[in-house]
Enzyme design. Structure first.
Site, PDB file in Angstrom:
ATOM      1  N   TYR A   1       0.827  -1.213   0.000  1.00 47.60           N
ATOM      2  CA  TYR A   1       0.000   0.000   0.000  1.00 47.60           C
ATOM      3  C   TYR A   1       0.862   1.264   0.000  1.00 47.60           C
ATOM      4  O   TYR A   1       1.537   1.568   0.980  1.00 47.60           O
ATOM      5  CB  TYR A   1      -0.947   0.023   1.204  1.00 47.60           C
ATOM      6  CG  TYR A   1      -1.896  -1.147   1.258  1.00 47.60           C
ATOM      7  CD1 TYR A   1      -2.378  -1.752   0.092  1.00 47.60           C
ATOM      8  CD2 TYR A   1      -2.335  -1.660   2.471  1.00 47.60           C
ATOM      9  CE1 TYR A   1      -3.253  -2.834   0.141  1.00 47.60           C
ATOM     10  CE2 TYR A   1      -3.216  -2.740   2.533  1.00 47.60           C
ATOM     11  CZ  TYR A   1      -3.661  -3.317   1.364  1.00 47.60           C
ATOM     12  OH  TYR A   1      -4.523  -4.379   1.407  1.00 47.60           O
TER      13      TYR A   1
ATOM     14  N   HIS B   1      -0.246 -11.942   0.489  1.00 48.89           N
ATOM     15  CA  HIS B   1      -1.072 -10.895  -0.116  1.00 48.89           C
ATOM     16  C   HIS B   1      -1.436 -11.167  -1.581  1.00 48.89           C
ATOM     17  O   HIS B   1      -0.582 -11.155  -2.450  1.00 48.89           O
ATOM     18  CB  HIS B   1      -0.313  -9.562  -0.013  1.00 48.89           C
ATOM     19  CG  HIS B   1      -1.161  -8.351  -0.277  1.00 48.89           C
ATOM     20  ND1 HIS B   1      -0.677  -7.072  -0.140  1.00 48.89           N
ATOM     21  CD2 HIS B   1      -2.459  -8.209  -0.646  1.00 48.89           C
ATOM     22  CE1 HIS B   1      -1.634  -6.206  -0.435  1.00 48.89           C
ATOM     23  NE2 HIS B   1      -2.719  -6.873  -0.755  1.00 48.89           N
TER      24      HIS B   1
HETATM   25  P1  NAD Z   1     -13.230   0.493   1.186  1.00 50.62           P
HETATM   26  O1  NAD Z   1     -14.357  -0.180   0.526  1.00 50.62           O
HETATM   27  O2  NAD Z   1     -13.098   0.371   2.650  1.00 50.62           O
HETATM   28  O3  NAD Z   1     -13.254   2.028   0.715  1.00 50.62           O
HETATM   29  C1  NAD Z   1     -12.263   2.912   1.114  1.00 50.62           C
HETATM   30  C2  NAD Z   1     -12.508   4.291   0.519  1.00 50.62           C
HETATM   31  O4  NAD Z   1     -13.688   4.838   1.078  1.00 50.62           O
HETATM   32  C3  NAD Z   1     -11.379   5.249   0.861  1.00 50.62           C
HETATM   33  O5  NAD Z   1     -11.240   6.179  -0.183  1.00 50.62           O
HETATM   34  C4  NAD Z   1     -11.901   5.924   2.110  1.00 50.62           C
HETATM   35  O6  NAD Z   1     -11.281   7.145   2.355  1.00 50.62           O
HETATM   36  C5  NAD Z   1     -13.368   6.050   1.759  1.00 50.62           C
HETATM   37  N1  NAD Z   1     -14.255   6.191   2.937  1.00 50.62           N
HETATM   38  C6  NAD Z   1     -14.249   5.469   4.082  1.00 50.62           C
HETATM   39  N2  NAD Z   1     -15.197   5.895   4.930  1.00 50.62           N
HETATM   40  C7  NAD Z   1     -15.836   6.910   4.302  1.00 50.62           C
HETATM   41  C8  NAD Z   1     -16.910   7.766   4.660  1.00 50.62           C
HETATM   42  N3  NAD Z   1     -17.536   7.648   5.829  1.00 50.62           N
HETATM   43  N4  NAD Z   1     -17.316   8.699   3.767  1.00 50.62           N
HETATM   44  C9  NAD Z   1     -16.704   8.817   2.570  1.00 50.62           C
HETATM   45  N5  NAD Z   1     -15.686   8.037   2.170  1.00 50.62           N
HETATM   46  C10 NAD Z   1     -15.246   7.099   3.023  1.00 50.62           C
HETATM   47  O7  NAD Z   1     -11.914  -0.054   0.458  1.00 50.62           O
HETATM   48  P2  NAD Z   1     -10.442  -0.380   0.918  1.00 50.62           P
HETATM   49  O8  NAD Z   1      -9.805   0.731   1.661  1.00 50.62           O
HETATM   50  O9  NAD Z   1      -9.770  -0.895  -0.298  1.00 50.62           O
HETATM   51  O10 NAD Z   1     -10.621  -1.643   1.872  1.00 50.62           O
HETATM   52  C11 NAD Z   1     -10.500  -1.572   3.258  1.00 50.62           C
HETATM   53  C12 NAD Z   1      -9.181  -2.146   3.761  1.00 50.62           C
HETATM   54  O11 NAD Z   1      -9.176  -3.560   3.609  1.00 50.62           O
HETATM   55  C13 NAD Z   1      -7.933  -1.668   3.013  1.00 50.62           C
HETATM   56  O12 NAD Z   1      -7.501  -0.423   3.504  1.00 50.62           O
HETATM   57  C14 NAD Z   1      -6.985  -2.794   3.294  1.00 50.62           C
HETATM   58  O13 NAD Z   1      -6.432  -2.629   4.595  1.00 50.62           O
HETATM   59  C15 NAD Z   1      -7.893  -4.013   3.270  1.00 50.62           C
HETATM   60  N6  NAD Z   1      -7.929  -4.675   1.931  1.00 50.62           N
HETATM   61  C16 NAD Z   1      -7.135  -5.748   1.709  1.00 50.62           C
HETATM   62  C17 NAD Z   1      -7.113  -6.371   0.466  1.00 50.62           C
HETATM   63  C18 NAD Z   1      -6.225  -7.545   0.228  1.00 50.62           C
HETATM   64  O14 NAD Z   1      -5.594  -8.033   1.152  1.00 50.62           O
HETATM   65  N7  NAD Z   1      -6.122  -8.063  -0.971  1.00 50.62           N
HETATM   66  C19 NAD Z   1      -7.907  -5.876  -0.574  1.00 50.62           C
HETATM   67  C20 NAD Z   1      -8.731  -4.797  -0.320  1.00 50.62           C
HETATM   68  C21 NAD Z   1      -8.742  -4.202   0.934  1.00 50.62           C
END
Ligand code: NAD
EC number: 1.1.1.316
Length: 324
Positions: A64, A129
């Site tokens: 990330y 990952h």
């Molecule tokens: P998400 O669906 O959680 O969306 C995140 C986005 O939404 C960001 O831009 C954030 O700033 C925004 N957001 C969050 N709360 C909000 C609100 N209340 N109002 C407006 N915007 C808002 O997607 P993500 O961040 O990709 O997924 C969450 C976490 O899961 C990641 O940060 C990561 O740690 C993990 N993840 C892991 C994998 C993997 O291992 N392959 C893949 C995807 C995500």
């Protein structure tokens, strides 16, 4: 160390690990500036607010923001000045800005680099990952055994695997001894637009594997601002999500709240990881959790959003290499 007054949030057991993770977990990928720039002061303040609100589970990866997320999370956690056992940290290995490398040598070096960036002595979970981009047979025969060694050395307490296609999880779990893989992390498969993870839960529960579900906002598609440029969804899926967000807005409602509440409602999912990059997002998302506990879901708006998303329900996108 000192103590920060912490609000209570529901804790859920994570498989057989003995860990109790907050129902909402902190996704730290936005701290790597992958959804837009985030200043260090804001990153630190966001982590602090999350902890203050009862979030005890933090997820990151060296991938990330090309290691930036780990560094920012490390600064945020250190600034808390609370005992290490008060929070649970997951990071990952095998995926880097430079590409994928699931070799034993690389992942063994990787954890030391991650610990240094995180300023920690150990992580609670080390995930492989996005394993669909590697050879799944290498994951089984080489990567996971290397992680078991790291577990014995105390660098990680538990082992996980992550990725998009759901069949990667059964492929690996069918081929390793029980108790080898402690948790899985699935993303974009337990939300209003795609809930296909639900079919896999009985299998995972049967194996005692903990279930973490990420991206309840479909990596930004279910927000008013929409997804980032790099989002892999089809134009059709993107525009349906945009229409759903616009519909909520026209009713004076927030799509983020509805989407997060939908993912949280299934208690078989131990933690829902939502990416957060500001104090106000933490406040909003935590308020959504509390409201779900007190009032339940807004069923009327949910039905309307589900109707808008119906044509793209469970639509996903290709990810990974051909395993044959
Ligand atoms: P998400 O669906 O959680 O969306 C995140 C986005 O939404 C960001 O831009 C954030 O700033 C925004 N957001 C969050 N709360 C909000 C609100 N209340 N109002 C407006 N915007 C808002 O997607 P993500 O961040 O990709 O997924 C969450 C976490 O899961 C990641 O940060 C990561 O740690 C993990 N993840 C892991 C994998 C993997 O291992 N392959 C893949 C995807 C995500």
């Amino acid at each position: 160390t000192m103590s920060i007054p912490q609000a209570k949030m529901e804790l859920r057991p994570l498989g057989n690990t003995g860990l109790k993770v907050s129902s909402v977990g902190f996704g730290a990928s936005p701290l790597g500036s992958v959804f837009g720039p985030v200043a260090e002061v804001d990153a630190v303040a966001t982590v602090r607010e999350a902890f203050r609100q009862g979030i005890n589970f933090f997820d990151t990866s060296p991938y990330y923001g090309g290691t930036l997320s780990e560094k920012m999370l490390g600064k945020g956690l250190k600034a808390l000045q609370v005992p290490r056992s008060d929070y649970i940290v997951a990071t990952k290995c095998g995926r880097y800005e430079e590409g994928f490398d699931f070799s034993a040598e690389r992942v063994t070096k990787s954890i030391d680099e991650s610990l240094e960036r995180l300023q920690l002595d150990y992580v609670d979970i080390l995930h492989c990952h996005d394993i669909e981009f590697g050879s799944l047979d290498q994951i089984v025969s080489e990567t996971i055994p290397a992680l078991q060694k790291l577990k014995r050395e105390g660098k990680t307490r538990f082992i996980g695997i992550t990725g998009l296609p759901l069949d990667i999880f059964t492929y690996v779990l069918d081929r390793v001894p029980p108790g080898t893989v402690d948790v899985i992390l699935s993303y974009c498969h337990y939300g209003v637009n795609d809930s296909t993870l639900v079919d896999l839960i009985p299998y995972l529960k049967g194996k005692g594997v903990g279930v973490i579900s990420a991206s309840p906002l479909a990596m930004g598609l279910l927000t008013e601002q929409g997804g980032p440029e790099w989002h892999p969804a089809s134009p059709e899926l993107k525009s349906a999500c945009k229409a759903a967000a616009a519909h909520c807005k026209s009713k004076g409602k927030k799509i983020t709240k509805l989407a997060l509440q939908y993912s949280l409602a299934n208690k078989e999912v131990s933690s829902v990881l939502v990416g957060m990059s500001s104090v106000s997002q933490v406040e909003e998302n935590v308020a959504a959790v509390r409201e779900l506990e007190d009032l339940g879901m807004d069923q009327e708006t949910l039905s309307e959003v589900e109707a808008i998303l119906e044509p793209v329900k469970n639509q996903t996108w290709p990810s990974g290499i051909d395993q044959k």
